[in-house]
Motif scaffolding. Structure first.
Motif, short mmCIF file in Angstrom:
data_model
loop_
_atom_site.label_atom_id
_atom_site.label_comp_id
_atom_site.label_asym_id
_atom_site.label_seq_id
_atom_site.Cartn_x
_atom_site.Cartn_y
_atom_site.Cartn_z
N PRO A 139 48.97 -42.10 -81.16
CA PRO A 139 48.46 -43.02 -82.82
C PRO A 139 48.34 -43.96 -82.53
CG PRO A 139 50.92 -41.88 -82.56
CD PRO A 139 50.10 -41.37 -81.25
N SER B 249 42.92 -44.30 -87.07
CA SER B 249 43.02 -43.79 -85.22
C SER B 249 44.01 -44.02 -84.19
CB SER B 249 42.28 -45.19 -84.87
OG SER B 249 42.64 -46.38 -85.11
N GLU C 235 38.17 -35.75 -91.08
CA GLU C 235 38.86 -35.11 -91.90
C GLU C 235 38.30 -34.16 -91.77
OE1 GLU C 235 39.35 -36.39 -95.65
OE2 GLU C 235 39.69 -38.28 -95.49
N TYR D 96 38.70 -41.94 -83.81
CA TYR D 96 39.07 -41.81 -85.42
C TYR D 96 39.66 -40.20 -85.51
CZ TYR D 96 37.81 -46.78 -84.73
OH TYR D 96 37.62 -48.14 -83.85
N HIS D 97 40.18 -40.55 -86.50
CA HIS D 97 40.58 -39.14 -87.26
C HIS D 97 40.01 -38.83 -88.34
CE1 HIS D 97 44.94 -39.44 -86.12
NE2 HIS D 97 44.90 -40.51 -86.23
#
Length: 95
Positions: free
Chosen positions: A67, A72, A95, A92-93
């Protein structure tokens, strides 16, 4: 991530198999730790780092993921033979 040599024994204590997890990786885990500490100020001994090894088309690679901030993470791919950094990018995370 298994590293080193694993010895398998039968029920009588006789070694029946030896697996060398490092045989495809001429750039060793120790080399990896030193390189990342020196070049990227990354200490792989910290728990936040995920390190994997994998053969892709019989070519060895290390994959490091960690992390970076709340949205990101960093992804690094390193050649397991030469130690060359193949990929170093932010992901990038989603959802």
């Amino acid at each position: 991530m298994p590293i080193g040599i694993r010895k398998v024994y039968d029920e009588k204590g006789t070694m029946i198999k030896e697996i060398n997890y490092d045989e495809d990786y001429s750039f060793s885990v120790t080399d990896l730790i030193s390189k990342l500490k020196k070049e990227k100020q990354i200490d792989l001994n910290e728990e936040k780092y995920i390190v994997l090894r994998h053969l892709e088309k019989d070519k060895p690679y290390y994959f490091i993921r960690y992390p970076f901030n709340e949205i990101s993470f960093k992804y690094i791919k390193i050649d397991g033979s030469s130690g060359e950094i193949i990929l170093d990018k932010f992901l990038y995370h989603t959802e």
